[in-house]
Write a protein that holds these residues in place. Structure first.
Motif, PDB file in Angstrom:
ATOM      1  N   ALA A  64      -0.475  -4.030  -5.492  1.00  0.00           N
ATOM      2  CA  ALA A  64      -0.176  -2.775  -4.780  1.00  0.00           C
ATOM      3  C   ALA A  64      -1.332  -1.810  -4.984  1.00  0.00           C
ATOM      4  CB  ALA A  64       1.114  -2.159  -5.319  1.00  0.00           C
ATOM      5  N   ALA A  65      -1.731  -1.148  -3.891  1.00  0.00           N
ATOM      6  CA  ALA A  65      -2.780  -0.117  -3.965  1.00  0.00           C
ATOM      7  C   ALA A  65      -2.118   1.247  -3.819  1.00  0.00           C
ATOM      8  CB  ALA A  65      -3.795  -0.328  -2.843  1.00  0.00           C
ATOM      9  N   PHE A  66      -2.415   2.131  -4.785  1.00  0.00           N
ATOM     10  CA  PHE A  66      -1.792   3.466  -4.793  1.00  0.00           C
ATOM     11  C   PHE A  66      -2.856   4.549  -4.707  1.00  0.00           C
ATOM     12  CE2 PHE A  66       2.593   2.507  -5.966  1.00  0.00           C
ATOM     13  CZ  PHE A  66       2.513   1.297  -6.642  1.00  0.00           C
ATOM     14  N   GLU A  67      -2.506   5.655  -4.023  1.00  0.00           N
ATOM     15  CA  GLU A  67      -3.343   6.859  -4.006  1.00  0.00           C
ATOM     16  C   GLU A  67      -2.430   8.074  -4.058  1.00  0.00           C
ATOM     17  OE1 GLU A  67      -5.547   7.422  -0.417  1.00  0.00           O
ATOM     18  OE2 GLU A  67      -6.326   9.376  -1.017  1.00  0.00           O
ATOM     19  N   ALA A  68      -2.786   9.034  -4.886  1.00  0.00           N
ATOM     20  CA  ALA A  68      -2.067  10.314  -4.926  1.00  0.00           C
ATOM     21  C   ALA A  68      -3.122  11.399  -4.976  1.00  0.00           C
ATOM     22  CB  ALA A  68      -1.158  10.398  -6.144  1.00  0.00           C
ATOM     23  N   THR A  69      -3.113  12.285  -4.001  1.00  0.00           N
ATOM     24  CA  THR A  69      -4.171  13.295  -3.961  1.00  0.00           C
ATOM     25  C   THR A  69      -3.688  14.587  -3.332  1.00  0.00           C
ATOM     26  OG1 THR A  69      -6.368  13.872  -3.105  1.00  0.00           O
ATOM     27  CG2 THR A  69      -5.041  12.381  -1.757  1.00  0.00           C
ATOM     28  N   ARG A  70      -4.249  15.701  -3.826  1.00  0.00           N
ATOM     29  CA  ARG A  70      -4.021  16.992  -3.190  1.00  0.00           C
ATOM     30  C   ARG A  70      -5.296  17.458  -2.486  1.00  0.00           C
ATOM     31  NH1 ARG A  70      -1.265  19.038  -8.764  1.00  0.00           N
ATOM     32  NH2 ARG A  70       0.943  18.730  -8.248  1.00  0.00           N
ATOM     33  N   PHE A  71      -6.226  16.522  -2.307  1.00  0.00           N
ATOM     34  CA  PHE A  71      -7.513  16.849  -1.676  1.00  0.00           C
ATOM     35  C   PHE A  71      -7.783  15.987  -0.454  1.00  0.00           C
ATOM     36  CE2 PHE A  71      -9.876  19.884  -4.347  1.00  0.00           C
ATOM     37  CZ  PHE A  71      -8.940  20.077  -5.353  1.00  0.00           C
ATOM     38  N   ALA A  72      -6.700  15.550   0.207  1.00  0.00           N
ATOM     39  CA  ALA A  72      -6.875  14.762   1.447  1.00  0.00           C
ATOM     40  C   ALA A  72      -6.911  15.745   2.607  1.00  0.00           C
ATOM     41  CB  ALA A  72      -5.740  13.774   1.606  1.00  0.00           C
ATOM     42  N   THR A  73      -8.028  16.412   2.785  1.00  0.00           N
ATOM     43  CA  THR A  73      -8.129  17.506   3.753  1.00  0.00           C
ATOM     44  C   THR A  73      -7.514  17.147   5.095  1.00  0.00           C
ATOM     45  OG1 THR A  73     -10.207  18.038   2.644  1.00  0.00           O
ATOM     46  CG2 THR A  73      -9.753  19.162   4.734  1.00  0.00           C
ATOM     47  N   GLY A  74      -6.530  17.935   5.500  1.00  0.00           N
ATOM     48  CA  GLY A  74      -5.865  17.703   6.788  1.00  0.00           C
ATOM     49  C   GLY A  74      -4.552  16.952   6.668  1.00  0.00           C
ATOM     50  N   ARG A  75      -4.348  16.280   5.520  1.00  0.00           N
ATOM     51  CA  ARG A  75      -3.070  15.578   5.325  1.00  0.00           C
ATOM     52  C   ARG A  75      -2.121  16.535   4.612  1.00  0.00           C
ATOM     53  NH1 ARG A  75      -3.859  12.139   9.202  1.00  0.00           N
ATOM     54  NH2 ARG A  75      -5.620  10.697   8.848  1.00  0.00           N
ATOM     55  N   LYS A  76      -1.071  16.997   5.304  1.00  0.00           N
ATOM     56  CA  LYS A  76      -0.233  18.076   4.743  1.00  0.00           C
ATOM     57  C   LYS A  76       0.832  17.558   3.784  1.00  0.00           C
ATOM     58  CE  LYS A  76      -2.745  20.911   6.828  1.00  0.00           C
ATOM     59  NZ  LYS A  76      -3.711  21.670   6.020  1.00  0.00           N
ATOM     60  N   ASN A  77       1.519  16.504   4.169  1.00  0.00           N
ATOM     61  CA  ASN A  77       2.535  15.926   3.277  1.00  0.00           C
ATOM     62  C   ASN A  77       2.755  14.481   3.678  1.00  0.00           C
ATOM     63  OD1 ASN A  77       4.230  16.230   1.047  1.00  0.00           O
ATOM     64  ND2 ASN A  77       6.035  16.470   2.350  1.00  0.00           N
ATOM     65  N   GLU A  78       1.645  13.716   3.624  1.00  0.00           N
ATOM     66  CA  GLU A  78       1.637  12.364   4.188  1.00  0.00           C
ATOM     67  C   GLU A  78       1.915  11.320   3.112  1.00  0.00           C
ATOM     68  OE1 GLU A  78      -1.914  10.044   5.092  1.00  0.00           O
ATOM     69  OE2 GLU A  78      -1.336  10.161   7.205  1.00  0.00           O
ATOM     70  N   LEU A  79       3.170  10.950   3.024  1.00  0.00           N
ATOM     71  CA  LEU A  79       3.572   9.861   2.126  1.00  0.00           C
ATOM     72  C   LEU A  79       3.693   8.607   2.992  1.00  0.00           C
ATOM     73  CD1 LEU A  79       4.773   8.520  -0.433  1.00  0.00           C
ATOM     74  CD2 LEU A  79       6.951   9.613   0.184  1.00  0.00           C
ATOM     75  N   THR A  80       2.778   7.671   2.776  1.00  0.00           N
ATOM     76  CA  THR A  80       2.818   6.428   3.571  1.00  0.00           C
ATOM     77  C   THR A  80       3.075   5.259   2.636  1.00  0.00           C
ATOM     78  OG1 THR A  80       0.456   6.057   3.295  1.00  0.00           O
ATOM     79  CG2 THR A  80       1.140   7.302   5.255  1.00  0.00           C
ATOM     80  N   ARG A 119       0.875  -1.186   0.000  1.00  0.00           N
ATOM     81  CA  ARG A 119       0.000   0.000   0.000  1.00  0.00           C
ATOM     82  C   ARG A 119       0.901   1.222   0.000  1.00  0.00           C
ATOM     83  NH1 ARG A 119      -0.354  -3.261   3.369  1.00  0.00           N
ATOM     84  NH2 ARG A 119      -1.914  -4.907   3.245  1.00  0.00           N
ATOM     85  N   ALA A 120       0.594   2.174  -0.900  1.00  0.00           N
ATOM     86  CA  ALA A 120       1.393   3.404  -0.950  1.00  0.00           C
ATOM     87  C   ALA A 120       0.473   4.568  -1.273  1.00  0.00           C
ATOM     88  CB  ALA A 120       2.491   3.284  -2.010  1.00  0.00           C
ATOM     89  N   ALA A 121       0.596   5.636  -0.479  1.00  0.00           N
ATOM     90  CA  ALA A 121      -0.266   6.809  -0.711  1.00  0.00           C
ATOM     91  C   ALA A 121       0.551   8.061  -0.426  1.00  0.00           C
ATOM     92  CB  ALA A 121      -1.490   6.765   0.204  1.00  0.00           C
ATOM     93  N   TYR A 122       0.284   9.085  -1.292  1.00  0.00           N
ATOM     94  CA  TYR A 122       0.902  10.383  -1.026  1.00  0.00           C
ATOM     95  C   TYR A 122      -0.241  11.379  -0.980  1.00  0.00           C
ATOM     96  CZ  TYR A 122       4.793  13.756  -0.926  1.00  0.00           C
ATOM     97  OH  TYR A 122       5.729  14.713  -0.568  1.00  0.00           O
ATOM     98  N   ARG A 123      -0.538  11.893   0.211  1.00  0.00           N
ATOM     99  CA  ARG A 123      -1.716  12.744   0.401  1.00  0.00           C
ATOM    100  C   ARG A 123      -1.305  14.142   0.868  1.00  0.00           C
ATOM    101  NH1 ARG A 123      -3.123   7.827   3.436  1.00  0.00           N
ATOM    102  NH2 ARG A 123      -4.540   6.543   2.190  1.00  0.00           N
ATOM    103  N   GLN A 124      -1.814  15.154   0.140  1.00  0.00           N
ATOM    104  CA  GLN A 124      -1.628  16.556   0.519  1.00  0.00           C
ATOM    105  C   GLN A 124      -2.991  17.241   0.452  1.00  0.00           C
ATOM    106  OE1 GLN A 124       1.242  17.837  -2.462  1.00  0.00           O
ATOM    107  NE2 GLN A 124       2.982  17.096  -1.286  1.00  0.00           N
ATOM    108  N   ASP A 125      -3.072  18.494   0.930  1.00  0.00           N
ATOM    109  CA  ASP A 125      -4.392  19.148   0.856  1.00  0.00           C
ATOM    110  C   ASP A 125      -4.296  20.623   0.450  1.00  0.00           C
ATOM    111  OD1 ASP A 125      -3.468  20.499   3.060  1.00  0.00           O
ATOM    112  OD2 ASP A 125      -5.153  19.991   4.378  1.00  0.00           O
ATOM    113  N   TRP A 126      -3.169  20.970  -0.215  1.00  0.00           N
ATOM    114  CA  TRP A 126      -2.961  22.412  -0.500  1.00  0.00           C
ATOM    115  C   TRP A 126      -3.844  22.930  -1.626  1.00  0.00           C
ATOM    116  CZ3 TRP A 126      -0.479  23.660  -5.272  1.00  0.00           C
ATOM    117  CH2 TRP A 126       0.106  22.580  -5.937  1.00  0.00           C
TER     118      TRP A 126
END
Ligand code: SOE
Length: 388
Positions: free
Chosen positions: A262-278, A162-169
């Motif tokens: 593998a499950a991937f997510e890339a988003t700039r709309f993960a409200t509250g997640r500032k720079n969360e690469l997991t 599982r890999a995700a990169y979440r931002q909310d800017w």
């Protein structure tokens, strides 16, 4: 060591935005905290706006400021070209620098298209100079350590990822139409900008390539105020509006060479997640988990310990024996986002001095671009949605 091996590396950096700042501090810091085999001179910084690039030279410690990258790349008193411009210009600058015999460090993405990436990879293979790509997160000590543990078999065969990169800017619909939101400059939105990090990291950690994908990309806010002033990565907009031409969110699955999904997510709309690469790699003997928002920690699960004692172990990756820590502070004194850029300079300078090929290579960058292009193709084909 011969005279050439001791010669100072004279660096030209093309660009001066956010990555220009991050790379500048690394060129200045790395030679001071690591015992590098070559000295480094921050010779010239290049940008189109003369006043702005002069200010950047003064702020970040470059000897000269220039506005013509072609003239700088051709100079015989430059040894390394560091490209930190938006992705659409990477191919032209990198190929010109390699053909001029300069070593090249290029920020991600390698290029905005597979075609451009393949031409850059070919130029790197055909050049006597060294080329390195800036997927810097590989050089966060916890992630370098994670790759070593997986390579040593600590979690056994990889079974799921599982890999995700979440931002909310960009959640604010009034955040302006910066270059990152325009396909002709950025190539893609969240998919290319931060999804590329997730794909590279999974391939780096597992030492397996993604071979097939299925996914969807979406643009949530379709029109934004045209940018009138650059402030950080968002900026300020005026009264005129323009079309967003890239994705805001990408969600996709990938199959690895070894068969794991593998499950991937890339988003700039993960409200509250500032720079969360997991990233979490699940294996038959254990698991490894990482979160960039707690970037000094690595969580390791070991199924081979007695059942009563099993649980994720929290390792603080700041011990003297941990990757890159020899340059920094005593145990427990945390590193930050900027340190991995110094690790990148260290590895590049050592490769240049030794004549070895540093990773990630441009070929690895072209592979990431192929994965991202396949996600966009899958999304456009609107494949395999079953209506409920
Ligand atoms: C913006 O999404 C950004 O600056 C990316 O471009 C970088 O690659 C990432 O490291 C931080 O976020």
């Amino acid at each position: 060591m011969g005279e050439q091996a001791r010669a100072t590396l004279r660096v030209a950096m093309i660009g001066y935005g956010f990555m220009g700042a991050a790379h500048s501090q690394a060129w200045r810091t790395a030679p001071r905290v690591f015992d590098l085999p070559r000295a480094v001179e921050m010779s010239v910084i290049v940008g189109r706006n003369e006043d702005a690039v002069q200010a950047a030279a003064s702020k970040w410690g470059w000897r000269e400021a220039a506005t013509d990258w072609r003239e700088v790349v051709a100079r015989d008193d430059i040894d390394v070209v560091d490209i930190v411009t938006p992705g659409h210009s990477h191919d032209e600058i990198a190929i010109a620098a390699l053909e001029a015999g300069k070593h090249v460090l290029c920020e991600k993405p390698l290029a905005n298209t597979v075609e451009d990436a393949d031409r850059m990879a070919a130029a790197a293979r055909g050049s006597g100079a060294i080329a390195m790509l800036g997927f810097t997160y590989r050089r966060v000590p916890a992630l370098t350590r994670a790759r070593d543990l997986i390579a040593q078999g600590r979690i056994g065969a990889v079974q799921q990822v599982r890999a995700a990169y979440r931002q909310d800017w960009l959640v604010d619909p009034e955040a302006p139409l910066s270059w990152r939101l325009q396909k002709d400059q950025a190539g893609a939105g969240a998919l290319g900008d931060i999804g590329g990090h997730a794909v590279d990291l999974v391939q780096f950690l597992t030492d397996q390539q993604v071979t097939t994908v299925s996914g969807v990309v979406d643009t949530i806010v379709k029109r934004r105020p045209v940018e009138t002033e650059r402030i950080g990565i968002a900026g300020r907009g005026g009264d005129e509006y323009g079309d967003v031409t890239v994705d805001d969110v990408a969600i996709f699955t990938g199959r690895l060479e070894g068969g794991a999904l593998a499950a991937f997510e890339a988003t700039r709309f993960a409200t509250g997640r500032k720079n969360e690469l997991t990233v979490e790699i699940s294996g038959e003997k254990g698991a490894i988990a990482f979160n960039l928002e707690n970037m000094n920690e690595l969580h390791v699960y070991d199924r081979t310990t007695p059942d009563t004692d099993q649980g994720f172990t929290r390792i603080i990756v700041t011990e003297p024996g941990h990757p890159y820590l020899e340059g920094w502070w005593p145990t427990g004194h945390m590193l930050g986002y900027e340190h991995a850029f110094s690790h990148q300079v260290k590895d590049l300078v050592e490769a240049i001095a030794a004549g070895t090929v540093p990773t990630p290579t441009f070929d690895e960058g072209a592979q990431v671009q192929r994965v991202l292009a396949a996600v966009e193709e899958s999304s456009a084909a609107d494949a395999r949605w079953i209506t409920i």
